[in-house]
Design an enzyme around this catalytic site. Structure first.
Site, PDB file in Angstrom:
ATOM      1  N   SER A 116      18.902 -19.921 -45.180  1.00 24.14           N
ATOM      2  CA  SER A 116      18.332 -18.612 -45.482  1.00 24.14           C
ATOM      3  C   SER A 116      19.068 -17.910 -46.608  1.00 24.14           C
ATOM      4  O   SER A 116      18.583 -16.894 -47.117  1.00 24.14           O
ATOM      5  CB  SER A 116      18.369 -17.725 -44.229  1.00 24.14           C
ATOM      6  OG  SER A 116      19.704 -17.581 -43.773  1.00 24.14           O
ATOM      7  N   HIS A 137      12.320 -22.807 -46.502  1.00 19.08           N
ATOM      8  CA  HIS A 137      12.858 -21.813 -45.570  1.00 19.08           C
ATOM      9  C   HIS A 137      11.773 -21.229 -44.667  1.00 19.08           C
ATOM     10  O   HIS A 137      10.943 -20.448 -45.102  1.00 19.08           O
ATOM     11  CB  HIS A 137      13.563 -20.689 -46.352  1.00 19.08           C
ATOM     12  CG  HIS A 137      14.134 -19.621 -45.469  1.00 19.08           C
ATOM     13  ND1 HIS A 137      14.086 -18.281 -45.776  1.00 19.08           N
ATOM     14  CD2 HIS A 137      14.761 -19.700 -44.268  1.00 19.08           C
ATOM     15  CE1 HIS A 137      14.660 -17.594 -44.815  1.00 19.08           C
ATOM     16  NE2 HIS A 137      15.072 -18.429 -43.887  1.00 19.08           N
ATOM     17  N   GLU A 149       9.281 -19.953 -47.464  1.00 21.17           N
ATOM     18  CA  GLU A 149       9.753 -19.836 -48.844  1.00 21.17           C
ATOM     19  C   GLU A 149      10.086 -21.231 -49.381  1.00 21.17           C
ATOM     20  O   GLU A 149      10.858 -21.965 -48.759  1.00 21.17           O
ATOM     21  CB  GLU A 149      11.005 -18.953 -48.925  1.00 21.17           C
ATOM     22  CG  GLU A 149      10.739 -17.497 -48.610  1.00 21.17           C
ATOM     23  CD  GLU A 149      11.998 -16.641 -48.634  1.00 21.17           C
ATOM     24  OE1 GLU A 149      11.940 -15.489 -49.089  1.00 21.17           O
ATOM     25  OE2 GLU A 149      13.054 -17.127 -48.171  1.00 21.17           O
ATOM     26  N   ASN A 187      15.259 -12.256 -47.685  1.00 19.03           N
ATOM     27  CA  ASN A 187      16.598 -11.833 -47.272  1.00 19.03           C
ATOM     28  C   ASN A 187      17.328 -11.034 -48.340  1.00 19.03           C
ATOM     29  O   ASN A 187      18.312 -10.364 -48.037  1.00 19.03           O
ATOM     30  CB  ASN A 187      17.427 -13.041 -46.838  1.00 19.03           C
ATOM     31  CG  ASN A 187      17.136 -13.434 -45.416  1.00 19.03           C
ATOM     32  OD1 ASN A 187      17.028 -12.593 -44.540  1.00 19.03           O
ATOM     33  ND2 ASN A 187      16.963 -14.722 -45.166  1.00 19.03           N
TER      34      ASN A 187
END
Length: 377
Positions: A116, A137, A149, A187
């Site tokens: 991540s 991800h 992702e 993130n």
């Protein structure tokens, strides 16, 4: 396609379920053999509940379980065309696994990481064939969260991102392609949701209950930042923030919270330890937020302005397309609206004014505006 999953934690077994549901033959490996057994038993229970709720048929459950096999060593992945690693967020451990793995798999096998926050380029650069390495991800829980992702490194073969994008669509996911920057899309942009909430509580401006209530009632977020940190794991959230902060060369915008560090040290990790910002023990009562409409408005505007500023900066830097930035935040962390659209709705001038006031009050680079923000309308 034969798919290998390294790591039988919640994320690993969730990805295995997704692949197996879509007809792939899946092998799951974990350095701790007991973890694989525990994960497969847990998966069977999960699928049984889905059958009971008539979400899947009993025949589909049998098919999914039949598609999943336990690998006892990395050599068992020799016939896999795609491998997804989902182990601890530790760069050295991941590289060690990839280096060994590369000695067993075919030249055409695609190797990927579910990390991540760790640089995909830094992981792939250690492989003999870095062009076959890519970030894929998923978001937790993998079977339910639609976003994936796709992150190519500087060394990834150019066609591979599109290939994985199409595969994820075949698996029923909503993929987005992101640049290999710290935190990728979600993130990175989401950091202020937690960080600014923590800052407000650290400064005794409001309680964590009030911050959560403000974001739920005024922003229509499904969970406030403290509820969400408890769900994710306070320690996990802190680790991601620390990685992003370090990888951005200690940019003050991403500075971790001392409160969150102390919570992590005290092992107050949230739901998994039954106590975090809230108490989850059986019979425990949590005090309600003290209602204060003016304070709630202040909290909401402060946090949403920080989030929108991050989305605008991601747009400026070409981290992803506008469409993918909007999609990522809505489908990856369940934001009620795309942040770019939200900025337009509130008024980018209002967002700019809020950040300018914070900057003048604190004199911190944390509150600097994206150069693009003042040009938005």
């Amino acid at each position: 396609m034969n798919v290998g999953i390294i790591g039988a934690g919640t994320m690993g077994i969730g990805i295995a379920q997704v692949a197996a549901t879509n007809g792939c033959k899946v092998w799951v490996y974990d350095a701790n053999p007991k973890q694989v057994e525990t994960a497969t038993v847990g998966l069977e229970k999960t699928l049984t509940r889905l059958v009971d709720k008539q979400k899947i048929s009993a025949e589909k459950m049998v098919e999914i379980l039949a598609n999943i096999s336990i690998a006892t060593e990395l050599k068992d992945f020799k016939d896999c065309g795609l491998i997804i690693e989902a182990i601890i967020e530790n760069k050295d451990i991941k590289i060690k696994v990839f280096t060994e793995l590369e000695t067993y798999v075919s030249e055409d096998c695609i190797i990927s990481s579910n990390t991540s926050s760790i640089s995909i380029t830094s992981l792939g650069a250690e492989l003999k064939k870095p062009k076959r390495f890519i970030g894929i991800h998923f978001f937790n829980p993998a079977p339910l969260m639609p976003l994936v992702e796709i992150i190519p490194s500087l060394l990834t073969e150019k066609s591979l991102a599109e290939k994985m994008y199409n595969l994820m669509k075949e698996w029923g996911k909503m993929p987005v392609i992101a640049k290999d920057i710290p935190g990728f899309i979600v993130n990175r942009i989401a950091r202020p949701y937690y960080g600014e909430g923590l800052r407000i509580v650290e400064e005794n401006i409001a309680t964590h209950q009030q911050v959560d209530e403000a974001m739920r009632t005024l922003g229509n977020f499904k969970m406030g930042p403290f509820e969400l940190m408890d769900l994710i794991g306070v320690d996990v959230n802190f680790a991601v923030t620390t990685t992003v902060y370090k990888d951005y060369f200690y940019d003050p915008k991403y500075k971790p919270s001392l409160l969150q560090q102390r919570m992590s040290e005290a092992k107050l990790h949230g739901r998994k330890t039954e106590k975090g910002f809230y108490n989850y023990a059986e019979g425990a009562e949590n005090p309600a937020a003290q209602k204060d409409d003016a304070l709630y408005q202040q909290i909401f505007l402060r946090i949403i302005s920080m989030l929108i500023n991050e989305a605008v900066e991601a747009k400026r830097l070409g981290v992803a397309s506008d469409e993918d930035i909007e999609l990522a935040m809505q489908k990856g962390v369940n934001y009620p609206k795309g942040l770019l659209a939200w900025g337009k709705e509130i008024g980018y001038s209002k967002i700019s004014e809020t950040l300018q006031n914070l900057y003048e009050e604190y004199q911190e680079e944390r509150y600097r505006q994206s150069p693009l923000l003042k040009k938005m309308n």
